[in-house]
Design a protein around this motif. Structure first.
Motif, mmCIF file in Angstrom:
data_model
loop_
_atom_site.group_PDB
_atom_site.id
_atom_site.type_symbol
_atom_site.label_atom_id
_atom_site.label_comp_id
_atom_site.label_asym_id
_atom_site.label_seq_id
_atom_site.Cartn_x
_atom_site.Cartn_y
_atom_site.Cartn_z
ATOM 1 N N ILE A 159 0.817 -1.205 0.000
ATOM 2 C CA ILE A 159 0.000 0.000 0.000
ATOM 3 C C ILE A 159 0.850 1.255 0.000
ATOM 4 C CG2 ILE A 159 -1.739 1.277 1.248
ATOM 5 C CD1 ILE A 159 -3.152 -1.048 1.794
ATOM 6 N N ASN A 160 0.648 2.049 -1.005
ATOM 7 C CA ASN A 160 1.230 3.388 -1.046
ATOM 8 C C ASN A 160 0.310 4.221 -1.922
ATOM 9 O OD1 ASN A 160 1.900 2.795 -3.816
ATOM 10 N ND2 ASN A 160 3.641 1.690 -3.032
ATOM 11 N N LEU A 161 0.654 5.465 -2.146
ATOM 12 C CA LEU A 161 -0.267 6.327 -2.877
ATOM 13 C C LEU A 161 -0.510 5.812 -4.286
ATOM 14 C CD1 LEU A 161 -1.897 8.696 -2.180
ATOM 15 C CD2 LEU A 161 -0.209 10.183 -3.233
ATOM 16 N N GLU A 162 0.567 5.327 -4.912
ATOM 17 C CA GLU A 162 0.414 4.847 -6.285
ATOM 18 C C GLU A 162 -0.545 3.662 -6.325
ATOM 19 O OE1 GLU A 162 4.013 3.526 -8.031
ATOM 20 O OE2 GLU A 162 3.132 3.201 -10.000
ATOM 21 N N PHE A 163 -0.401 2.785 -5.342
ATOM 22 C CA PHE A 163 -1.231 1.602 -5.289
ATOM 23 C C PHE A 163 -2.702 1.963 -5.237
ATOM 24 C CE2 PHE A 163 -1.984 -2.757 -4.537
ATOM 25 C CZ PHE A 163 -2.925 -2.889 -3.537
ATOM 26 N N LEU A 164 -3.017 2.992 -4.496
ATOM 27 C CA LEU A 164 -4.412 3.329 -4.295
ATOM 28 C C LEU A 164 -4.974 4.237 -5.366
ATOM 29 C CD1 LEU A 164 -4.338 3.880 -0.436
ATOM 30 C CD2 LEU A 164 -5.272 1.954 -1.672
ATOM 31 N N THR A 165 -4.112 4.790 -6.224
ATOM 32 C CA THR A 165 -4.668 5.762 -7.150
ATOM 33 C C THR A 165 -4.369 5.469 -8.614
ATOM 34 O OG1 THR A 165 -2.704 7.111 -6.864
ATOM 35 C CG2 THR A 165 -4.619 7.668 -5.525
ATOM 36 N N LYS A 166 -3.488 4.519 -8.885
ATOM 37 C CA LYS A 166 -3.127 4.329 -10.287
ATOM 38 C C LYS A 166 -3.700 3.039 -10.865
ATOM 39 C CE LYS A 166 -0.095 7.692 -11.302
ATOM 40 N NZ LYS A 166 -0.545 8.619 -10.323
ATOM 41 N N LEU A 167 -3.711 2.984 -12.199
ATOM 42 C CA LEU A 167 -4.181 1.787 -12.876
ATOM 43 C C LEU A 167 -3.060 0.747 -12.919
ATOM 44 C CD1 LEU A 167 -6.052 3.423 -15.862
ATOM 45 C CD2 LEU A 167 -7.054 2.301 -13.879
ATOM 46 N N PRO A 168 -3.405 -0.522 -13.118
ATOM 47 C CA PRO A 168 -2.370 -1.560 -13.140
ATOM 48 C C PRO A 168 -1.504 -1.493 -14.394
ATOM 49 C CG PRO A 168 -4.510 -2.526 -13.572
ATOM 50 C CD PRO A 168 -4.761 -1.105 -13.220
ATOM 51 N N LYS A 169 -0.288 -2.046 -14.260
ATOM 52 C CA LYS A 169 0.620 -2.102 -15.403
ATOM 53 C C LYS A 169 0.650 -3.531 -15.942
ATOM 54 C CE LYS A 169 3.407 1.845 -14.919
ATOM 55 N NZ LYS A 169 4.141 2.203 -13.701
ATOM 56 N N PRO A 170 1.136 -3.706 -17.179
ATOM 57 C CA PRO A 170 1.197 -5.060 -17.739
ATOM 58 C C PRO A 170 2.082 -5.954 -16.876
ATOM 59 C CG PRO A 170 1.616 -3.428 -19.440
ATOM 60 C CD PRO A 170 1.545 -2.685 -18.153
ATOM 61 N N PRO A 171 1.912 -7.256 -16.944
ATOM 62 C CA PRO A 171 2.701 -8.135 -16.086
ATOM 63 C C PRO A 171 4.178 -7.990 -16.396
ATOM 64 C CG PRO A 171 1.562 -9.391 -17.754
ATOM 65 C CD PRO A 171 1.016 -8.006 -17.809
ATOM 66 N N GLY A 172 4.989 -8.016 -15.383
ATOM 67 C CA GLY A 172 6.418 -7.872 -15.600
ATOM 68 C C GLY A 172 6.888 -6.459 -15.377
ATOM 69 N N GLU A 173 5.969 -5.495 -15.373
ATOM 70 C CA GLU A 173 6.379 -4.121 -15.113
ATOM 71 C C GLU A 173 6.044 -3.767 -13.678
ATOM 72 O OE1 GLU A 173 5.093 -1.279 -18.012
ATOM 73 O OE2 GLU A 173 5.304 -2.730 -19.618
ATOM 74 N N ILE A 174 6.990 -3.139 -12.995
ATOM 75 C CA ILE A 174 6.774 -2.812 -11.585
ATOM 76 C C ILE A 174 5.910 -1.569 -11.469
ATOM 77 C CG2 ILE A 174 7.945 -2.528 -9.378
ATOM 78 C CD1 ILE A 174 8.935 -4.920 -10.669
ATOM 79 N N GLY B 63 2.254 0.545 -10.643
ATOM 80 C CA GLY B 63 0.842 0.460 -10.959
ATOM 81 C C GLY B 63 0.024 0.255 -9.693
ATOM 82 N N GLY B 64 -1.269 0.293 -9.852
ATOM 83 C CA GLY B 64 -2.119 0.228 -8.668
ATOM 84 C C GLY B 64 -3.412 -0.501 -8.917
ATOM 85 N N ILE B 65 -4.367 -0.300 -8.032
ATOM 86 C CA ILE B 65 -5.621 -1.034 -8.128
ATOM 87 C C ILE B 65 -6.824 -0.122 -8.146
ATOM 88 C CG2 ILE B 65 -4.702 -3.102 -7.043
ATOM 89 C CD1 ILE B 65 -6.160 -2.186 -4.482
ATOM 90 N N ILE B 66 -6.647 1.083 -8.624
ATOM 91 C CA ILE B 66 -7.764 2.021 -8.586
ATOM 92 C C ILE B 66 -8.937 1.482 -9.402
ATOM 93 C CG2 ILE B 66 -6.999 3.413 -10.555
ATOM 94 C CD1 ILE B 66 -8.705 4.728 -7.386
ATOM 95 N N ASN B 67 -8.620 0.689 -10.445
ATOM 96 C CA ASN B 67 -9.705 0.115 -11.251
ATOM 97 C C ASN B 67 -10.592 -0.787 -10.406
ATOM 98 O OD1 ASN B 67 -7.467 -1.578 -11.035
ATOM 99 N ND2 ASN B 67 -8.074 -2.795 -12.786
ATOM 100 N N ALA B 68 -9.949 -1.542 -9.529
ATOM 101 C CA ALA B 68 -10.724 -2.445 -8.687
ATOM 102 C C ALA B 68 -11.517 -1.678 -7.638
ATOM 103 C CB ALA B 68 -9.799 -3.454 -8.009
ATOM 104 N N SER C 2 -11.270 -5.529 -15.593
ATOM 105 C CA SER C 2 -10.899 -4.473 -16.526
ATOM 106 C C SER C 2 -9.731 -3.696 -15.945
ATOM 107 C CB SER C 2 -12.082 -3.535 -16.748
ATOM 108 O OG SER C 2 -11.631 -2.259 -17.173
ATOM 109 N N PRO C 3 -8.741 -3.373 -16.770
ATOM 110 C CA PRO C 3 -7.603 -2.613 -16.249
ATOM 111 C C PRO C 3 -7.775 -1.101 -16.357
ATOM 112 C CG PRO C 3 -7.108 -3.419 -18.445
ATOM 113 C CD PRO C 3 -8.515 -3.841 -18.156
ATOM 114 N N HIS C 4 -9.020 -0.675 -16.656
ATOM 115 C CA HIS C 4 -9.217 0.760 -16.877
ATOM 116 C C HIS C 4 -10.153 1.352 -15.842
ATOM 117 C CE1 HIS C 4 -7.312 0.149 -20.713
ATOM 118 N NE2 HIS C 4 -8.162 -0.809 -20.985
ATOM 119 N N HIS C 5 -10.249 2.673 -15.863
ATOM 120 C CA HIS C 5 -11.232 3.354 -15.013
ATOM 121 C C HIS C 5 -12.626 2.945 -15.451
ATOM 122 C CE1 HIS C 5 -8.522 6.030 -12.887
ATOM 123 N NE2 HIS C 5 -7.938 6.346 -14.022
ATOM 124 N N VAL C 6 -13.566 3.101 -14.543
ATOM 125 C CA VAL C 6 -14.947 2.790 -14.900
ATOM 126 C C VAL C 6 -15.526 3.946 -15.693
ATOM 127 C CG1 VAL C 6 -17.231 2.307 -14.016
ATOM 128 C CG2 VAL C 6 -15.241 1.413 -12.842
#
Lengths: 276, 305, 390
Positions: A43-58, A60-65, A216-220
């Motif tokens: 948990i950090n700010l990025e985790f809570l506010t950003k969209l996920p990145k493709p696998p293998g890339e460090i 990204g976050g879970i804002i979509n969820a 979905s990996p995007h915003h609603v």
């Protein structure tokens, strides 16, 4: 029987019972501990506010969820609360005769619906025609929420003392006013508690979403497109082979648990305060 | 014109009555549609396989042969075992909460235990994958394997097994029956208990002779509730059960339940027979769940007489 | 008084909810969402494509879910997605089901490799395996790591005296299809018993040494968690998870690694003889090629899409996306260990993509009407988007 034997039996029983308590609370403590420790790493700010990145890339976050869960819960309550409450009103206030029991029993079969079957039905009825979407996810969740809301509303209304109804009627109020203003007013705390508990229950459900919300990996951006949800990504990330995703799964689990526990505690506190 | 008499139950007092009746009817129609849908979609599988759908043991998407038995077995095996363990445990915990602990500590403890019921299934599954399954594989299974003359403990394990799934189920359903029993035990009249104590009974005897008989219907209700939950439990079980159709007594072996196979395979069933078989499984799952509730209700009513 | 306050409160709450829902549904500059599903084999690349394409086309979002090639095929046949990805071409049954609903296009979109990954603790040297040995491992004839046949391929390696834990896919998988296609080529026994298929059961001889997992992701995870296990996964998964995988002896007798050169070599021979984009591709295969440096378990990955599209608002976006992955997207293939398409195939795809057009469809049934009534009863039509109600 000798006193000694009886005392021994009693001691054994006490010990076994205490062991039972430990047997259950120890894993619980461990679960909470691991979720907090592992989840905090994610948990950090990025985790809570950003969209996920493709696998293998460090990163990204879970804002979509998070957005997805919010939308799904909101939609589900919108769909299930009115019919649920109204049915509860019918069963407790207006229903007359044996038919009421039959109606209640039929609707109660819904409460025996396993969550995966709810998802299955939502797929065959809604998704086939309208595709994966937040709407179909909400439909599946409603199948689970409605019987709950019906039951808690009915019980809440039944608990309102008759004096209130009689007072209202004696004042010459029509029945609907008595029900809507007086009875519902008195039952409101319990009804709200029921809705909150239903929310806590469906927020954590992933099974109905597997075939409906799709992820979905995007915003609603639309209710008619797929959405993600916290329990969904926990599931998907958990069974993946990427360590980074595992950490995110724990993070999402922590977020989810905080929400669920907050709702539960809020309900408990609320019930205590309004002296139920 | 003749005055048409509305049947008594349709004579509702006002618009709210009719609206709420409408809502109830809509829900009934919904339930009917759900059953209809399940039945229609299961038809192909049931017609193709007939009775062998319930008695066969093969689930082979390649050959197009599907049978429900391994999954019915898996579901009932894990749930029944879980209930057998959860029942005494929850009684024990409820006794501790009502008879042994002082009120304030008991309050806190019971709140904590209710917390477990609130933890979402996926989170328990997550914990199961990363902690419970390895623990079972590395610590528990070797211990149990020493007892391998008992068929329950035979064979190799990878951690994902009937055992892990059952443990998870026990963890999830115990709080449910515990809170039912906790409430029920609180209502046992104090004078009954005190009378027994005054006569010199031990706590164990009071439990056996007073509390349990007095709360018989709640005990049953708790089991029914817990069993129903166990049967339908999907994700936590799916994440730790090993996903292999397997009719075996060995707890260490991987297994499969109806809910798990639907969760895993539904989206990729590429032909209608496959889909129909999975829907049929869902139908069976629903029927079993309803049966449990129904039978429970019948027994409850008889107990209350 | 109290009554009025409650009404006002209730009305406010309802307004807020409706406003919130309404707001969330306002399209922000008309975002078009394309949905795809299928192969986990191509998921790392597809995911990268989705993200890069979106950067260049902010108003189009691509949502691809990795549910296995079987799932993708089911989804495109059911019409629940706009495009699907599969490492296995449609088989005869699927092709006839698909063509009953329209013209289905196979677009080869990249070429990848299935590698044989394994988890042997403390073994640093890479194992060398051959087709017949792999087949016999999966048939249950070779049960221990230090079996003489494995040893003779790896003379200077100390193999452990442990049971081989064999891992396969539990879901309908294109990766399994490619793997079993290869096994059918190198082992007559495999060809005659199990054959090439998207899903199979372990033969009884495997006993309790067999595990199944969902998706390339799942198999990778299982291999990582279980010492002495072996499994077949897509190359990128092995590399990203740092799993060892075997060097293979190919048809020409050479020991080859899996990389873009050897995979490309496997595909070369096939380019001339590919079928029409709208025809059936069930006989296309590039496993076990005789080219000297060909990697033996290679495969095309196909995007499946219908020529006829019901939703006319999505067509331009769909064509743009498909064109992009056929051309610009190919630059992202190599870094992720997939092989970029040669020019001839890109052209072939572009021609097929150009034929995608709009069509309108009308269908109704009693259950449709019934469910439509129920759905619209319970959902107020708040949307500007029209439901495709018959």
């Amino acid at each position: 029987m000798k006193m000694r034997t009886r005392k021994i039996k009693d001691k054994i029983f006490t010990i076994v019972s205490i062991l039972a308590v430990i047997f259950i609370t120890l894993p619980l403590a461990h679960i909470i501990y691991t979720v907090v420790i592992n989840g905090a790493q994610a948990i950090n700010l990025e985790f809570l506010t950003k969209l996920p990145k493709p696998p293998g890339e460090i990163g990204g976050g879970i804002i979509n969820a998070i957005e997805g869960t919010a939308v799904l819960v909101g939609l589900t309550l919108l769909i299930s609360f009115p019919p649920g409450l109204l049915t509860g009103i019918y069963l407790s206030e207006y229903g007359k005769g044996k038919h009421v029991n039959i109606i209640r029993d039929i609707i109660n079969t819904l409460s025996g619906l396993p969550s995966i079957v709810a998802g299955l039905l939502a797929y065959t009825i809604i998704v086939i025609k309208y595709g994966f979407s937040a709407m179909s996810g909400a439909f599946a969740l409603s199948l689970l929420a409605i019987p709950y809301i019906v039951r808690t509303s009915e019980e809440a209304i039944k608990m309102v003392p008759n004096e209130i109804r009689e007072a209202g009627l004696a004042l010459g109020l029509p029945k609907w006013k008595v029900t809507l203003y007086l009875v519902l007013g008195a039952a409101r705390p319990r009804i709200i508690a029921g809705v909150l508990l239903a929310t806590a229950r469906i927020i954590g459900e992933a099974a109905p979403l597997l075939f409906t919300a799709f992820g979905s990996p995007h915003h609603v951006t639309s209710l008619f497109e797929p959405v993600s949800a916290l329990p969904l990504i926990i599931f998907i990330y958990a069974i993946s082979p990427y360590k980074d995703w595992h950490t995110k799964a724990w993070g999402a689990a922590l977020v989810l648990m905080i929400i669920v526990l907050t709702i539960n505690f809020a309900v408990k506190y609320y019930m205590k305060r309004t002296r139920i | 014109m003749n005055e048409r008499k509305l049947p008594r139950f349709l004579k509702l007092d006002d618009w709210l009555g009719y609206l709420s009746l409408l809502a109830s009817v809509a829900l009934i129609i919904l339930v009917l549609i759900l059953f209809y849908e399940l039945a229609i979609q299961s038809l192909q599988a049931l017609k193709t396989f007939g009775i062998s759908f319930f008695t066969g043991t093969e689930w082979n998407p390649v050959k197009g042969v599907f049978s429900a038995l391994p999954f019915i077995y898996g579901t009932l095996f894990t749930s029944t075992l879980a209930i057998l363990v959860a029942f005494p445990i929850s009684i024990g915990i409820a006794i501790v909460l009502t008879e042994i602990l002082p009120r304030n500590i008991a309050e806190i403890l019971s709140t904590i235990i209710e917390l477990i019921a609130a933890i979402p299934s996926v989170v328990i599954g997550l914990w199961g994958i990363f902690y419970l399954a390895p623990m079972v594989r590395d610590s528990l299974a070797p211990i149990l394997s020493t007892l391998s003359f008992i068929p329950l403990f035979q064979g190799r394990t990878f951690g994902y097994s009937y055992l892990t799934a059952t443990l998870v189920l026990i963890l999830m359903i115990t709080p449910i029956s515990t809170s039912v029993y906790n409430e029920a035990f609180k209502y046992v009249p104090n004078d009954l208990k005190e009378a027994m104590y005054a006569l010199g009974a031990t706590r164990y005897e009071v439990v056996r002779k007073v509390i349990i008989p007095y709360t018989k219907s709640s005990l049953l209700a708790g089991i029914i509730l817990a069993y129903g939950r166990a049967i339908g439990e999907t994700l936590a079980v799916t994440m730790v059960i090993g996903n292999k159709p397997n009719i075996t007594l060995s707890l260490l072996a991987p297994g499969y339940t109806m809910a798990s196979v639907i969760a895993n395979e539904f989206l990729e069933a590429t032909n209608t027979l496959y889909v129909s078989s999975l829907v049929a499984l869902g139908f069976i799952l629903l029927i079993i769940s309803l049966l449990v509730n129904y039978i429970g209700g019948v027994i409850l009513r008889r107990l209350e007489k | 008084m109290a009554i009025d306050k409650k009404i006002i409160l209730g009305v406010i709450v309802i307004i807020v909810i409706i406003a919130g829902v309404w707001y969330s549904m306002q399209p922000r500059e008309e975002v078009i969402a394309l949905n795809g599903a299928g192969s986990s084999f191509i998921y790392p690349l597809m995911s990268k494509w989705a993200s890069e394409f979106h950067k260049a086309n902010k108003n189009i979002t691509i949502n691809y879910q990795s549910i296995g090639s079987g799932g993708g095929i089911r989804a495109i046949l059911d019409g629940t997605v706009d495009f699907a990805a599969s490492d296995a071409p449609l088989n005869a049954d699927e092709y006839s089901n698909a063509t009953a609903k329209g013209t289905i296009i196979h677009l080869p979109i990249t070429i990848g490799a299935v590698v044989i990954a394994y988890n042997i603790p403390d073994l640093e040297k890479r194992l060398i395996l051959s087709g017949d040995v792999i087949a016999d491992i999966y048939l249950g004839h070779i049960t221990k790591w230090n079996d003489p046949r494995i040893q003779e391929l790896n003379p200077d390696v100390t193999l452990p005296n442990e049971d081989i834990i064999v891992v396969k896919r539990s879901d309908g998988s294109g990766t399994t299809y490619v793997f079993t296609d290869y096994l059918s080529h190198v082992s007559d026994e495999w060809k005659n018993t199990i054959g090439k298929t998207k899903i199979f059961d372990f033969p009884g001889t495997i006993g309790d040494r067999g595990l199944s997992a969902k998706g390339n992701e799942g198999v990778t995870g299982v291999i990582l968690q279980n010492p002495y296990s072996i499994g077949y996964i897509e190359l990128t998964y092995a590399i990203q998870s740092e799993l060892n995988f075997a060097l293979l002896k190919n048809r020409a007798g050479n020991i080859v690694d899996a990389n873009t050169t050897t995979i490309g070599a496997a595909a070369e021979g096939a380019y001339e003889s590919l079928p029409e984009s709208t025809a059936s591709w069930e006989n296309v295969t590039i496993v076990d090629q005789s080219t000297p440096n060909a990697y033996p378990i290679s495969s095309f990955v196909y995007v499946l899409v219908y020529e006829e599209q019901k939703d006319s608002t999505k067509i331009e976006a769909l064509k743009k996306w498909l064109t992009w992955i056929t051309t610009d997207g190919q630059d992202y293939a190599d870094p992720l260990h997939y092989v970029p398409l040669p020019e001839s195939i890109r052209q072939k795809n572009l021609v097929a993509i150009n034929n995608i057009h709009s069509t309108s469809e009308v269908q109704a049934s009693s259950l449709d009407t019934l469910t439509t009534i129920l759905v619209t009863l319970m959902i107020k039509p708040l949307s500007r988007y029209s439901l495709p109600i018959a």
